[in-house]
Design a protein around this motif. Sequence first.
Motif, mmCIF file in Angstrom:
data_model
loop_
_atom_site.group_PDB
_atom_site.id
_atom_site.type_symbol
_atom_site.label_atom_id
_atom_site.label_comp_id
_atom_site.label_asym_id
_atom_site.label_seq_id
_atom_site.Cartn_x
_atom_site.Cartn_y
_atom_site.Cartn_z
ATOM 1 N N LEU A 124 14.635 45.599 -2.190
ATOM 2 C CA LEU A 124 15.900 44.874 -2.157
ATOM 3 C C LEU A 124 15.789 43.638 -1.274
ATOM 4 N N VAL A 125 16.617 42.665 -1.541
ATOM 5 C CA VAL A 125 16.686 41.438 -0.736
ATOM 6 C C VAL A 125 17.945 41.519 0.113
ATOM 7 N N GLY A 126 17.774 41.540 1.422
ATOM 8 C CA GLY A 126 18.923 41.651 2.314
ATOM 9 C C GLY A 126 19.608 40.324 2.530
ATOM 10 N N PRO A 127 20.715 40.330 3.272
ATOM 11 C CA PRO A 127 21.437 39.083 3.555
ATOM 12 C C PRO A 127 20.576 38.159 4.402
ATOM 13 N N GLY A 128 20.715 36.891 4.184
ATOM 14 C CA GLY A 128 19.909 35.934 4.936
ATOM 15 C C GLY A 128 20.684 34.675 5.227
ATOM 16 N N TRP A 129 20.106 33.553 4.853
ATOM 17 C CA TRP A 129 20.654 32.242 5.175
ATOM 18 C C TRP A 129 22.005 32.037 4.520
ATOM 19 N N GLU A 130 23.024 31.799 5.331
ATOM 20 C CA GLU A 130 24.369 31.523 4.814
ATOM 21 C C GLU A 130 24.953 30.364 5.604
ATOM 22 N N ARG A 131 24.740 29.151 5.125
ATOM 23 C CA ARG A 131 25.299 27.983 5.799
ATOM 24 C C ARG A 131 25.972 27.089 4.775
ATOM 25 N N ARG A 132 27.051 26.487 5.209
ATOM 26 C CA ARG A 132 27.792 25.595 4.321
ATOM 27 C C ARG A 132 26.961 24.353 4.027
ATOM 28 N N GLN A 133 26.848 24.005 2.750
ATOM 29 C CA GLN A 133 26.106 22.826 2.330
ATOM 30 C C GLN A 133 27.077 21.717 1.930
ATOM 31 N N HIS A 134 26.897 20.535 2.523
ATOM 32 C CA HIS A 134 27.690 19.376 2.097
ATOM 33 C C HIS A 134 27.157 18.831 0.777
ATOM 34 N N VAL A 135 25.841 18.879 0.634
ATOM 35 C CA VAL A 135 25.185 18.368 -0.568
ATOM 36 C C VAL A 135 24.483 19.535 -1.256
ATOM 37 N N ASP A 136 24.738 19.700 -2.530
ATOM 38 C CA ASP A 136 24.142 20.796 -3.286
ATOM 39 C C ASP A 136 22.628 20.625 -3.338
ATOM 40 N N LEU A 137 21.910 21.729 -3.093
ATOM 41 C CA LEU A 137 20.455 21.671 -3.179
ATOM 42 C C LEU A 137 19.990 21.245 -4.570
ATOM 43 N N GLU A 138 20.805 21.535 -5.575
ATOM 44 C CA GLU A 138 20.436 21.146 -6.930
ATOM 45 C C GLU A 138 20.307 19.628 -7.040
ATOM 46 N N GLU A 139 21.171 18.896 -6.301
ATOM 47 C CA GLU A 139 21.091 17.436 -6.320
ATOM 48 C C GLU A 139 19.812 16.961 -5.641
ATOM 49 N N LEU A 140 19.419 17.653 -4.570
ATOM 50 C CA LEU A 140 18.182 17.298 -3.884
ATOM 51 C C LEU A 140 16.976 17.631 -4.755
ATOM 52 N N ARG A 141 17.034 18.762 -5.436
ATOM 53 C CA ARG A 141 15.933 19.128 -6.331
ATOM 54 C C ARG A 141 15.794 18.130 -7.479
ATOM 55 N N ARG A 142 16.939 17.659 -7.973
ATOM 56 C CA ARG A 142 16.910 16.697 -9.073
ATOM 57 C C ARG A 142 16.233 15.392 -8.626
#
Length: 455
Positions: A124-142
Amino acid sequence: MSRTTRLLDLLQILRRHRCPVSGTALAQELGVSLRTLYRDIASLRAIGAEIEGEPGMGYRLEPGLMLPPLMFSEEEIEALTLGLRWVQRRADDGLANAAGDALAKVAAVLPGEHRHRMQDSALLVGPGWERRQHVDLEELRRAIRHQSKLRILYSDQHGRRSERVIWPFVIAFFESARIVAAWCELRQAFRNFRADRIEAATATGERYARPRAVLEREWLSTLLPESVSDGAYPACDTHHKRERNMQEEIVFYTNPWSRGGIVHWMLEELGQPYRMEVIEYGPPMKSPEYLAINPMGKVPAIRHGNTVVTEAAAICAYLAEAFPEAGLLPTPEGRGDYYRWLFFTAGPLEMAISLKSANFTLSSEQQMQFGCGSCETAVDTLAKAVAGRRYIAGDSFTAADIYVGSHIGWGMQFGTLDRRPEFEAYWNGLKDRPAHRRTEEAIAKAMPAEPTPSG
């Protein structure tokens, strides 16, 4: 070897090669005749394998083919399941949805027993990184995928904002942070940006000046190679150390009338958050609290997490190695010059100049005893080292340039070094760096009306 196994092996061989492979080479690796090889390729094409090529031209497997479920062992199924579940929990919405779709597709083609094992995985994958993002990572990946420049508004640990144009090429997924590695046009160097501190990002419509793969290779070349001793530990330990270095606070102890300006410049080039504590000469610098940091009772000094480093040259060398992503280490070919001139300047040169400034003339015997030679010899040696060179170690700016350049710049300003053409040319190539200008401005603001002399 059964025919089914041979067909799967042929697929695996083709997947390893990006360029066409001759039929002869494929047949030799499989241990079959060319005629059998041609029949096997025809069979694979018949069941949907997109194999390009023909006899005499070579063969190439088009990307995107999903290997049959027969290729998956139980451990491979567990690895796929765990990895895709991790992406579902820790990545952006776009990647999380894609991971869910991939899980469903893999499960749909698995035999019943393997499908059950995948759905009933004990990993199982436990809880981890939970931080509010101003910019979606999808935009950075693009932006990375399209090799596009981004104009970002970035806020550091202390809330100080800066606007930059970056060339993002890597996103590192740590447990406690998401780090975007990029070339920063403002700093003219590689920098790491915490994704949750990027407050806004806008595509400029411009592409990188260099391919993404080239940027990544150049960035990787600035990182320290793992030492031999690291091999005894899990590979993730090195990544954990890098992440920890980026998260631990740097406290910088200095005084505007000191060599602390060298470390100040180094910290500005580093691009990492730091907290500056100005220590006044006299009782404050000899207080028990500060003597616990530096028993010599002098500045500069730094505390990085639980690590304390004193002496400007040592601090520069330490920070360059603690934050290799800043690009202040030379390539391996330049390491000899890097260490040589960094410590030559900190040792023989500085001692020779200090003795001359104190009107202390060394005899030939004393020059050997002190180990610094005459001041004239030391200065001549440094002049030859920088003559015709933009940087002191290799073809890139390093921490050694900060230390050597500072001594040359100050030496010419205060008259301890002659304004030789070699020194002026070298210093002119360094003094207008943005980080150095910021350092000078900060020191000027902090400078008291008159210096307080002290030992």
